[in-house]
Design an enzyme around this catalytic site. Structure first.
Site, PDB file in Angstrom:
ATOM      1  N   GLY A 199      19.060  88.105   1.997  1.00  0.00           N
ATOM      2  CA  GLY A 199      18.782  89.126   2.289  1.00  0.00           C
ATOM      3  C   GLY A 199      18.797  89.284   3.944  1.00  0.00           C
ATOM      4  N   ALA A 200      19.605  88.709   4.457  1.00  0.00           N
ATOM      5  CA  ALA A 200      19.535  88.179   6.035  1.00  0.00           C
ATOM      6  C   ALA A 200      20.208  89.369   6.959  1.00  0.00           C
ATOM      7  CB  ALA A 200      19.778  86.865   6.323  1.00  0.00           C
ATOM      8  N   ASP A 236      25.204  88.166  -4.762  1.00  0.00           N
ATOM      9  CA  ASP A 236      24.448  88.804  -5.536  1.00  0.00           C
ATOM     10  C   ASP A 236      23.556  87.790  -5.813  1.00  0.00           C
ATOM     11  OD1 ASP A 236      22.770  90.068  -7.382  1.00  0.00           O
ATOM     12  OD2 ASP A 236      24.413  91.061  -8.355  1.00  0.00           O
ATOM     13  N   VAL A 237      22.139  87.710  -5.398  1.00  0.00           N
ATOM     14  CA  VAL A 237      21.402  86.560  -5.888  1.00  0.00           C
ATOM     15  C   VAL A 237      20.894  86.615  -7.272  1.00  0.00           C
ATOM     16  CG1 VAL A 237      20.601  86.207  -3.496  1.00  0.00           C
ATOM     17  CG2 VAL A 237      19.247  87.890  -5.048  1.00  0.00           C
ATOM     18  N   SER A 246       4.227  89.412  -0.699  1.00  0.00           N
ATOM     19  CA  SER A 246       3.884  90.895  -0.011  1.00  0.00           C
ATOM     20  C   SER A 246       2.436  90.949  -0.202  1.00  0.00           C
ATOM     21  CB  SER A 246       4.655  92.112  -0.485  1.00  0.00           C
ATOM     22  OG  SER A 246       4.241  93.190  -0.176  1.00  0.00           O
ATOM     23  N   TYR A 300       7.609  96.274  -7.866  1.00  0.00           N
ATOM     24  CA  TYR A 300       7.562  95.614  -6.642  1.00  0.00           C
ATOM     25  C   TYR A 300       6.178  94.780  -6.685  1.00  0.00           C
ATOM     26  CZ  TYR A 300       7.939  94.698  -1.560  1.00  0.00           C
ATOM     27  OH  TYR A 300       8.006  93.937  -0.467  1.00  0.00           O
ATOM     28  N   THR A 303       4.447  93.726  -9.450  1.00  0.00           N
ATOM     29  CA  THR A 303       4.533  92.589  -9.939  1.00  0.00           C
ATOM     30  C   THR A 303       5.361  91.719  -9.673  1.00  0.00           C
ATOM     31  OG1 THR A 303       4.107  94.226 -11.762  1.00  0.00           O
ATOM     32  CG2 THR A 303       5.040  92.281 -12.461  1.00  0.00           C
ATOM     33  N   ALA A 304       6.460  91.921  -9.154  1.00  0.00           N
ATOM     34  CA  ALA A 304       7.586  91.000  -8.717  1.00  0.00           C
ATOM     35  C   ALA A 304       7.085  90.073  -7.694  1.00  0.00           C
ATOM     36  CB  ALA A 304       8.984  91.629  -8.157  1.00  0.00           C
ATOM     37  N   LYS A 305       6.202  90.813  -6.546  1.00  0.00           N
ATOM     38  CA  LYS A 305       5.809  89.836  -5.763  1.00  0.00           C
ATOM     39  C   LYS A 305       4.599  89.019  -5.918  1.00  0.00           C
ATOM     40  CE  LYS A 305       8.555  91.262  -2.498  1.00  0.00           C
ATOM     41  NZ  LYS A 305       9.611  90.084  -1.773  1.00  0.00           N
TER      42      LYS A 305
END
Length: 252
Positions: free
Chosen positions: A12-13, A62-63, A141, A153, A155-157
């Protein structure tokens, strides 16, 4: 291999925190693979690095796709050398209140943040283990503590924090550390999108945020890049399994 010569991958750079991190690691002397969904987007960051005298390549992947990840990491190893540093920064937003959140909103965020970090870490760790040295940094985050409109978001973080601690346990004996950085309010396209979602002017949004932050300013991508620089250094070898909040003060 000297510390400075080690190869880093930043996902994501193309912009924001990822781009700032790629530039900072290049300034530290790393050879950097700038990875983003589109190689053309990643190329801009890579060009900035090479223009400043650093070494960088752009990689499109695509990661969330295992085959693309394997190909990308193999390409990095072939062109730059075996990766020793991985920064899992790639992320997306699909904000909505729970009753309006679609399954696709949920799955997309999980696929990029969690599956992406898993696939990239799995592919890169074999190179780190072979070198008996590695650094993995996952981007969590402050939203991991919960945030209205971000059930997916958040939950993912939060999940990335558990992932981080588990990798630290599993990989430590191979000379690999794993830590997470959890940004607070950072000026990026993502926070601009959040302001738009809640119907606020972005300058007003930033001002309101700054008033609630102890250091009385919002963060910039370089604040996060500086912390990642430390965590990926030789001198941080005794720091592992930690979640570092970079948010201008303690969170409630």
């Amino acid at each position: 291999m000297s510390e400075a010569a080690r190869v880093a991958i930043v996902t994501g750079a193309a912009r924001g925190i990822g781009a700032a991190t790629a530039r900072r690691l290049a300034a530290d002397g790393r050879s950097v693979a700038v990875l983003d969904l589109k190689e053309s987007d990643a190329q801009r960051t890579a060009d900035e690095i090479t223009a400043d005298g650093g070494t960088a390549i752009a990689v499109g992947a695509d990661v969330g796709d295992a085959d693309q990840v394997a190909t990308a990491v193999g390409q990095v190893a072939e062109r730059l050398g075996p990766p020793a540093i991985l920064v899992n920064n790639a992320g997306v937003l699909r904000d909505n209140l729970l009753f309006k959140m679609s399954e696709d909103d949920w799955d997309t965020v999980m696929n990029v943040h969690l599956r992406g970090a898993f696939l990239m870490s799995r592919a890169a760790q074999q190179h780190m283990v072979a070198q008996n040295w590695g650094r993995i940094v996952n981007l969590s985050s402050s939203s991991a503590q919960g945030n209205r409109g971000q059930a997916n978001y958040s939950t993912a973080k939060a999940g990335l924090q558990g992932f981080t601690k588990t990798l630290a346990i599993e990989l430590g004996k191979f000379g690999v550390t794993c830590n997470a950085v959890a940004p607070g309010f950072i000026v990026t396209d993502m926070t601009k999108a959040t302001a738009a979602r809640v119907g606020m002017d972005y300058d007003d949004f930033k001002k309101a945020a700054a008033e609630s932050i102890p250091v009385r300013r919002v963060g910039v991508p370089e604040d996060i890049a500086n912390t990642i620089s430390f965590l990926t250094a030789e001198s941080a070898g005794y720091v592992s399994g930690q979640v570092i909040y970079v948010a201008g003060g303690p969170l409630d």
